[in-house]
Design a protein around this motif. Structure first.
Motif: not given
Ligand code: CAA
Length: 259
Positions: A23-24, A27, A59, A63, A67-68, A70, A113, A132, A140-142, A166
């Motif tokens: 569902e997330k 993440a 799917k 991802a 982010i929530g 953080m 990562e 991204p 990136p932090g990991f 991407r």
């Molecule tokens: N963190 C928390 N929640 C996430 C998430 C993430 N990285 N990626 C997706 N989700 C959640 C969405 O918030 C959504 O939750 P709700 O239904 O509660 O709103 C659910 O997963 C489904 O996501 P989408 O509705 O966005 O799905 P989509 O098919 O429209 O898009 C996606 C898919 C392109 C992957 C998009 O979700 C996205 O861009 N996600 C974030 C990707 C990202 O920026 N990742 C890097 C994170 S930072 C990081 O990783 C730092 C590090 O190195 C330590």
């Protein structure tokens, strides 16, 4: 052990850990990282597992970092989180068995990562791959800023990290970031075939090869070559080299894992 966010399956020497927070998009919350750490310790302690596969349910492979979660971070929490992710993913590199990432969908940020810390990356053709973080005002932090360049070179790493775009599985394969791209419906079968191939090879030789190649990233060439010669010599005192050489000379298949 029971996990909330992981499905763990062990069969015939292979352990599959599926990250299960669809569902997330799988993440990586701090809680999920803690579970991964425990699961990796379990694999290390279990002598019957010869290959580890990591994948995601739904799917996404993963991802990214959560982010929530953080959102509330200050610098101290952010550093702890980064070190936690680096430590947990680092366990895969130190693990004595081969680790395969079965990239079934999005592998973004912390998800890529995670895959970078595996020995093999097989992607389904619908996978989307990237770092991204820059689009969030982050890096990136990991491990991404350090490990990606070692795999694809500095020019490609700068392109991926500094633009945050991407790329498709096909492009990732073209730049050497994933080893193979397969149809989504064939991913499990292809990963199983790779796992079976690895399970048929000598465990000690495989662990030695992984160790030497990983060590090469941090060693001057002369030191690495020395280490290689010592490891090569050591393998001659074990059963695997005896079996491999004897089998070749008697024109039969080696059986590395008897008994
Ligand atoms: N963190 C928390 N929640 C996430 C998430 C993430 N990285 N990626 C997706 N989700 C959640 C969405 O918030 C959504 O939750 P709700 O239904 O509660 O709103 C659910 O997963 C489904 O996501 P989408 O509705 O966005 O799905 P989509 O098919 O429209 O898009 C996606 C898919 C392109 C992957 C998009 O979700 C996205 O861009 N996600 C974030 C990707 C990202 O920026 N990742 C890097 C994170 S930072 C990081 O990783 C730092 C590090 O190195 C330590």
């Amino acid at each position: 052990m029971e996990y909330r966010y992981l499905k763990v399956e062990k069969k015939d020497g292979k352990c599959v850990i599926a990250i299960n927070r669809p569902e997330k998009l799988n993440a990586l919350s701090g809680e999920l990282l803690k579970e991964l750490e425990c699961a990796f310790y379990e694999v290390c302690d279990d002598g019957s597992t010869g290959v580890l596969v990591i994948t995601g349910t739904g799917k996404a492979f993963v991802a990214g970092a959560d982010i929530g979660e953080m959102k509330g971070f200050g610098s101290i929490e952010a550093e702890q989180y980064s070190l936690q992710g680096q430590r947990v993913f680092g366990m895969l590199e130190k693990m004595e068995i081969p680790v395969i990432a079965a990239i079934n969908g999005y592998a973004l940020g912390g998800g890529l990562e995670l895959a970078l810390s595996c020995d093999f990356r097989i992607a389904s053709e619908n996978a989307m791959i990237g770092l991204p973080e820059i689009t969030l005002g982050l890096v990136p932090g990991f491990g991404g800023t350090q490990k990606l360049a070692r795999i694809v070179g500095i020019a490609r790493a700068k392109q991926m990290v500094m633009l945050g775009e991407r790329i498709s599985a096909a492009e990732a394969c073209h730049i050497g970031l994933v080893h193979r791209v397969v149809k989504a419906e064939d991913l499990e079968k292809e990963v199983d075939a790779l796992a079976a191939k690895l399970l048929g090879l000598g465990r000690v030789a495989l662990k030695t090869a992984k160790y030497l190649i990983n060590a090469s990233a941090d060693l001057p060439l002369a030191e690495g070559l020395n280490m290689e010669a010592r490891a090569f010599a050591l393998l001659f005192s074990g059963n695997e080299a005896k079996e491999g050489i004897e089998a070749f000379l008697s024109k039969r298949k080696p059986e590395f894992r008897r008994g």
